[in-house]
Design an enzyme around this catalytic site. Sequence first.
Site, PDB file in Angstrom:
ATOM      1  N   HIS A 134       0.872  -1.179   0.000  1.00 45.17           N
ATOM      2  CA  HIS A 134       0.000   0.000   0.000  1.00 45.17           C
ATOM      3  C   HIS A 134       0.911   1.232   0.000  1.00 45.17           C
ATOM      4  CE1 HIS A 134      -2.747   2.969   1.874  1.00 45.17           C
ATOM      5  NE2 HIS A 134      -3.750   2.177   1.536  1.00 45.17           N
ATOM      6  N   ASP A 211       3.192  -4.418   8.044  1.00 41.56           N
ATOM      7  CA  ASP A 211       1.941  -3.664   7.929  1.00 41.56           C
ATOM      8  C   ASP A 211       0.791  -4.663   8.127  1.00 41.56           C
ATOM      9  OD1 ASP A 211      -0.381  -2.465   7.092  1.00 41.56           O
ATOM     10  OD2 ASP A 211       0.427  -1.701   5.200  1.00 41.56           O
ATOM     11  N   GLN A 214      -4.453  -5.317   7.097  1.00 41.35           N
ATOM     12  CA  GLN A 214      -5.468  -6.221   6.550  1.00 41.35           C
ATOM     13  C   GLN A 214      -5.432  -7.594   7.215  1.00 41.35           C
ATOM     14  OE1 GLN A 214      -7.788  -5.255   4.534  1.00 41.35           O
ATOM     15  NE2 GLN A 214      -6.969  -3.321   3.776  1.00 41.35           N
ATOM     16  N   LYS A 237     -10.457  -0.626  10.313  1.00 44.17           N
ATOM     17  CA  LYS A 237     -10.713  -1.836   9.506  1.00 44.17           C
ATOM     18  C   LYS A 237     -11.076  -3.023  10.400  1.00 44.17           C
ATOM     19  CE  LYS A 237      -7.259  -0.333   6.130  1.00 44.17           C
ATOM     20  NZ  LYS A 237      -7.975   0.274   5.025  1.00 44.17           N
ATOM     21  N   CYS A 375      -4.738   2.398  -3.703  1.00 49.58           N
ATOM     22  CA  CYS A 375      -3.505   2.904  -3.074  1.00 49.58           C
ATOM     23  C   CYS A 375      -2.339   1.951  -3.310  1.00 49.58           C
ATOM     24  CB  CYS A 375      -3.686   3.143  -1.575  1.00 49.58           C
ATOM     25  SG  CYS A 375      -4.918   4.381  -1.201  1.00 49.58           S
TER      26      CYS A 375
END
Length: 417
Positions: A134, A211, A214, A237, A375
């Site tokens: 991202h 990261d 998700q 999220k 993104c």
Amino acid sequence: MSAPAPTPPEATTAIDWAAIRAQFPVLERTVHGKPLVYLDSANTGQKPQAVIDAVNEFTAHHNANVSRAVHALGSEATEAYEGARSTLARFLNVRRDELVLCSGTTFALNLVAYSWALPRLKPGDAIVLTRMEHHANIVPWQLVAERTGATIKVAELTPEGELDLDGLWRLLTPEVRLLAFAHVSNVLGTVNPVREICREAAKRGITTVVDGSQAVPHRPVDVAALGCDFYAFTGHKMCGPTGTGGLWGRRELLAQMPPFLGGGEMIKEVRFEGTVFNDPPMRFEAGTPNIAGHIGLAAAAAWLDGVGMAAIEAREQHLLAHANAALTTVPGLRIFGTAREKAAVISFAIAGTHAHDLATLLDLEGIAVRSGQHCAHPLLAWFGVSATCRASLAFYNTEAEIDALVAALHKVRQLLL
Ligand code: PLP
């Protein structure tokens, strides 16, 4: 396309998913006169009533600033905010004094970039990223590279959208100081083998930044077991409010890092001759934090824990299998990302149509999908496409909603072709 792992039957049947879905007020609404079918959870997740209530309860009855006032409301606010940190630390299996609360992954990654990387990197050093990142995990490193003279190397993917691990190992040469990569891709759904990657990086003395945006909302994540050095996540999220999230970092690394922003809360003593900074995590939490938001985020973590992250993962794998099978009926539909281990994120294109036209017509059917570059410009460029549609599922979705998406795709395809 590889078949998803079979779902353990007990994980999906023991839970009343309809009752869980009923706790999300927004899912009751209609859009353009049709029932809302929300398939954009990778963009932001919906919130259960418990989270809405936690934010409202704090705002209505306990609102005060944290760590400053000695009055009753001030103590209640501080207790609730620090309690939220403890709940989130338990949820991720990390120490609470290693958990910096911040506005989300973008802030968390910038914090590592500015406080860890900027003072350390120099010309000749290298940062390794992957093709599937991202922008939030690309641009901060570019800014650091520009200012330090370090270079950026990119780990490439297989045609299925998995990381080419042999290629990655070859990139991990002695000048590499930092490796930053996604736990789960927001475009492809690919689940990266975080432990193996961190183990290889650690052998070479390379600092790892994961990261987790998700991953945390969709599967059990035991950060301590991953072997990384930093782990970033975002609250909105994972059923929490926007503007919340955090950075976990190893204590010894956080302790060496200078502050990113200066202000109140992050100091022990301020004199005009010089300032003594607070210890982590407060050192990195300058100013009034998003108190109500993080109380809401802790409520989200507790609520997700109550459902069970393993059950959520199994439920979403079940929905993904259903969607993969149903989407094969749509002529000309191509799915981007068919990794063996994949989260319930489906990026697709239909030959002869534009993603934005598809998403606009789907919206008229009440179906919310994202269209565009998600993104992730370098990833879309690698696939040679300017945009895709993305249907991203969550445990609160249903088979019937996926069937509605597929029926609508048949319809809008005919309108567009
Ligand atoms: N990283 C990934 C993989 C994402 O999917 C996102 C959000 O879409 C981000 C980072 C940025 O998260 P936030 O905007 O909440 O900081």
